[in-house]
Design a protein around this motif. Structure first.
Motif, PDB file in Angstrom:
ATOM      1  N   LEU A  10       0.806  -1.212   0.000  1.00 28.39           N
ATOM      2  CA  LEU A  10       0.000   0.000   0.000  1.00 28.39           C
ATOM      3  C   LEU A  10       0.843   1.269   0.000  1.00 28.39           C
ATOM      4  CD1 LEU A  10      -2.953  -0.994   2.344  1.00 28.39           C
ATOM      5  CD2 LEU A  10      -3.007  -0.624  -0.130  1.00 28.39           C
ATOM      6  N   ASP A  11       1.938   1.278   0.758  1.00 26.60           N
ATOM      7  CA  ASP A  11       2.792   2.468   0.772  1.00 26.60           C
ATOM      8  C   ASP A  11       3.309   2.770  -0.630  1.00 26.60           C
ATOM      9  OD1 ASP A  11       2.360   2.508   3.500  1.00 26.60           O
ATOM     10  OD2 ASP A  11       4.470   2.285   4.052  1.00 26.60           O
ATOM     11  N   ALA A  12       3.775   1.748  -1.328  1.00 25.53           N
ATOM     12  CA  ALA A  12       4.294   1.943  -2.684  1.00 25.53           C
ATOM     13  C   ALA A  12       3.192   2.419  -3.627  1.00 25.53           C
ATOM     14  CB  ALA A  12       4.929   0.653  -3.205  1.00 25.53           C
ATOM     15  N   ILE A  13       2.000   1.878  -3.479  1.00 23.45           N
ATOM     16  CA  ILE A  13       0.872   2.286  -4.324  1.00 23.45           C
ATOM     17  C   ILE A  13       0.573   3.766  -4.111  1.00 23.45           C
ATOM     18  CG2 ILE A  13      -1.630   2.021  -4.644  1.00 23.45           C
ATOM     19  CD1 ILE A  13      -1.169  -1.020  -4.002  1.00 23.45           C
ATOM     20  N   VAL A  14       0.513   4.192  -2.861  1.00 19.85           N
ATOM     21  CA  VAL A  14       0.218   5.590  -2.552  1.00 19.85           C
ATOM     22  C   VAL A  14       1.346   6.495  -3.033  1.00 19.85           C
ATOM     23  CG1 VAL A  14      -0.184   7.240  -0.670  1.00 19.85           C
ATOM     24  CG2 VAL A  14      -1.348   5.024  -0.659  1.00 19.85           C
ATOM     25  N   LEU A  15       2.594   6.092  -2.805  1.00 19.79           N
ATOM     26  CA  LEU A  15       3.729   6.888  -3.295  1.00 19.79           C
ATOM     27  C   LEU A  15       3.667   7.045  -4.813  1.00 19.79           C
ATOM     28  CD1 LEU A  15       6.677   5.501  -1.128  1.00 19.79           C
ATOM     29  CD2 LEU A  15       5.605   7.763  -0.946  1.00 19.79           C
ATOM     30  N   SER A  16       3.314   5.977  -5.506  1.00 14.84           N
ATOM     31  CA  SER A  16       3.229   6.021  -6.964  1.00 14.84           C
ATOM     32  C   SER A  16       2.175   7.020  -7.430  1.00 14.84           C
ATOM     33  CB  SER A  16       2.908   4.626  -7.509  1.00 14.84           C
ATOM     34  OG  SER A  16       2.757   4.670  -8.901  1.00 14.84           O
ATOM     35  N   ILE A  28      -6.534  10.903  -4.099  1.00 14.09           N
ATOM     36  CA  ILE A  28      -5.588   9.778  -4.130  1.00 14.09           C
ATOM     37  C   ILE A  28      -6.366   8.462  -4.138  1.00 14.09           C
ATOM     38  CG2 ILE A  28      -3.796   8.579  -2.810  1.00 14.09           C
ATOM     39  CD1 ILE A  28      -2.880  11.449  -1.891  1.00 14.09           C
ATOM     40  N   MET A  29      -7.400   8.369  -3.304  1.00 14.07           N
ATOM     41  CA  MET A  29      -8.230   7.153  -3.290  1.00 14.07           C
ATOM     42  C   MET A  29      -8.873   6.921  -4.647  1.00 14.07           C
ATOM     43  SD  MET A  29     -10.121   7.146   0.463  1.00 14.07           S
ATOM     44  CE  MET A  29     -11.242   8.410  -0.045  1.00 14.07           C
ATOM     45  N   LYS A  30      -9.403   7.975  -5.252  1.00 16.84           N
ATOM     46  CA  LYS A  30     -10.058   7.851  -6.562  1.00 16.84           C
ATOM     47  C   LYS A  30      -9.053   7.481  -7.648  1.00 16.84           C
ATOM     48  CE  LYS A  30     -14.227   8.388  -5.507  1.00 16.84           C
ATOM     49  NZ  LYS A  30     -15.053   7.188  -5.594  1.00 16.84           N
ATOM     50  N   GLU A  31      -7.847   8.020  -7.587  1.00 16.40           N
ATOM     51  CA  GLU A  31      -6.826   7.706  -8.585  1.00 16.40           C
ATOM     52  C   GLU A  31      -6.384   6.242  -8.475  1.00 16.40           C
ATOM     53  OE1 GLU A  31      -4.249   8.416 -11.834  1.00 16.40           O
ATOM     54  OE2 GLU A  31      -6.049   9.415 -11.115  1.00 16.40           O
ATOM     55  N   ILE A  32      -6.268   5.745  -7.256  1.00 17.79           N
ATOM     56  CA  ILE A  32      -5.929   4.327  -7.063  1.00 17.79           C
ATOM     57  C   ILE A  32      -7.026   3.464  -7.685  1.00 17.79           C
ATOM     58  CG2 ILE A  32      -5.712   2.486  -5.333  1.00 17.79           C
ATOM     59  CD1 ILE A  32      -4.286   4.627  -3.547  1.00 17.79           C
ATOM     60  N   SER A  33      -8.261   3.809  -7.431  1.00 18.06           N
ATOM     61  CA  SER A  33      -9.379   3.059  -8.008  1.00 18.06           C
ATOM     62  C   SER A  33      -9.343   3.128  -9.530  1.00 18.06           C
ATOM     63  CB  SER A  33     -10.707   3.621  -7.488  1.00 18.06           C
ATOM     64  OG  SER A  33     -11.786   2.986  -8.109  1.00 18.06           O
ATOM     65  N   SER A  34      -9.138   4.309 -10.062  1.00 24.82           N
ATOM     66  CA  SER A  34      -9.116   4.499 -11.516  1.00 24.82           C
ATOM     67  C   SER A  34      -7.975   3.731 -12.175  1.00 24.82           C
ATOM     68  CB  SER A  34      -9.007   5.991 -11.832  1.00 24.82           C
ATOM     69  OG  SER A  34      -8.861   6.194 -13.209  1.00 24.82           O
ATOM     70  N   ARG A  35      -6.769   3.879 -11.636  1.00 25.96           N
ATOM     71  CA  ARG A  35      -5.604   3.228 -12.249  1.00 25.96           C
ATOM     72  C   ARG A  35      -5.653   1.709 -12.127  1.00 25.96           C
ATOM     73  NH1 ARG A  35      -0.601   7.053 -10.458  1.00 25.96           N
ATOM     74  NH2 ARG A  35       0.561   5.144 -10.855  1.00 25.96           N
ATOM     75  N   SER A  36      -6.371   1.215 -11.110  1.00 22.67           N
ATOM     76  CA  SER A  36      -6.491  -0.241 -10.948  1.00 22.67           C
ATOM     77  C   SER A  36      -7.772  -0.767 -11.584  1.00 22.67           C
ATOM     78  CB  SER A  36      -6.467  -0.611  -9.463  1.00 22.67           C
ATOM     79  OG  SER A  36      -7.649  -0.182  -8.816  1.00 22.67           O
ATOM     80  N   GLN A  37      -8.455   0.069 -12.356  1.00 21.28           N
ATOM     81  CA  GLN A  37      -9.725  -0.290 -12.992  1.00 21.28           C
ATOM     82  C   GLN A  37     -10.721  -0.815 -11.958  1.00 21.28           C
ATOM     83  OE1 GLN A  37      -8.674  -2.873 -16.258  1.00 21.28           O
ATOM     84  NE2 GLN A  37      -7.797  -1.184 -17.417  1.00 21.28           N
ATOM     85  N   SER A  38     -10.787  -0.120 -10.837  1.00 18.05           N
ATOM     86  CA  SER A  38     -11.694  -0.399  -9.713  1.00 18.05           C
ATOM     87  C   SER A  38     -11.421  -1.717  -9.005  1.00 18.05           C
ATOM     88  CB  SER A  38     -13.162  -0.342 -10.159  1.00 18.05           C
ATOM     89  OG  SER A  38     -13.466   0.950 -10.647  1.00 18.05           O
ATOM     90  N   MET A  39     -10.271  -2.327  -9.254  1.00 20.60           N
ATOM     91  CA  MET A  39      -9.940  -3.565  -8.546  1.00 20.60           C
ATOM     92  C   MET A  39      -9.431  -3.284  -7.137  1.00 20.60           C
ATOM     93  SD  MET A  39      -8.377  -6.132 -11.400  1.00 20.60           S
ATOM     94  CE  MET A  39      -7.444  -4.963 -12.382  1.00 20.60           C
ATOM     95  N   GLY A  44     -11.412   5.612   3.327  1.00 18.86           N
ATOM     96  CA  GLY A  44     -10.703   6.682   4.019  1.00 18.86           C
ATOM     97  C   GLY A  44      -9.997   6.204   5.268  1.00 18.86           C
ATOM     98  N   GLY A  45     -10.588   5.236   5.945  1.00 17.64           N
ATOM     99  CA  GLY A  45      -9.977   4.695   7.154  1.00 17.64           C
ATOM    100  C   GLY A  45      -8.678   3.967   6.887  1.00 17.64           C
ATOM    101  N   THR A  46      -8.396   3.666   5.644  1.00 13.97           N
ATOM    102  CA  THR A  46      -7.139   3.023   5.263  1.00 13.97           C
ATOM    103  C   THR A  46      -6.157   4.048   4.720  1.00 13.97           C
ATOM    104  OG1 THR A  46      -8.247   0.940   4.739  1.00 13.97           O
ATOM    105  CG2 THR A  46      -6.098   1.293   3.740  1.00 13.97           C
ATOM    106  N   ILE A  47      -6.614   4.954   3.869  1.00 21.08           N
ATOM    107  CA  ILE A  47      -5.708   5.868   3.179  1.00 21.08           C
ATOM    108  C   ILE A  47      -5.099   6.898   4.119  1.00 21.08           C
ATOM    109  CG2 ILE A  47      -7.433   7.543   2.390  1.00 21.08           C
ATOM    110  CD1 ILE A  47      -4.575   6.308   0.221  1.00 21.08           C
TER     111      ILE A  47
END
Length: 112
Positions: A10-16, A28-39, A44-47
């Motif tokens: 997760l740290d690497a994903i967020v840094l990326s 950032i949460m939305k970009e992670i969802s978008s780049r992973s095609q919602s996978m 918020g409690g995680t990010i």
């Protein structure tokens, strides 16, 4: 996606995502969802604990900014240490992924 598979990454994903440009938590949460095609959908409690930890470790920095709506929000940027950490994690990931692919995806070679 199984949350157990994300542990340690997760740290690497967020840094990326942050390396692509400054962002605030929700973006950032939305970009992670978008780049992973919602996978990968992070709540918020995680990010936010990840962002706080990365900032405490000097890998990201934050400033307060005012959104067009007038709302203040914390915007995160990658530090030089964060960029170095991301490069290192990417190299480790390439090696790890190659090893796992060989173990799981390559056909089993018959013994002579």
């Amino acid at each position: 996606m199984n949350p157990e598979m994300l542990k340690g990454h997760l740290d690497a994903i967020v840094l990326s995502v942050i390396s692509s440009g400054a962002g605030y938590g929700y973006a950032i949460m939305k970009e992670i969802s978008s780049r992973s095609q919602s996978m990968i959908e992070l709540p918020g409690g995680t990010i936010y604990p990840i962002l706080h930890r990365l900032e405490n470790n000097g890998l990201i920095a934050s400033n307060w900014a005012t959104a067009p709506s007038g709302r203040k929000r914390r915007v995160y940027t990658l530090t030089e240490s964060g960029a170095k950490q991301l490069r290192e994690r990417c190299e480790h990931w390439k090696t790890f992924a190659a090893a796992i692919n060989m173990l799981l995806l390559e056909p089993v070679k018959s013994r002579n």
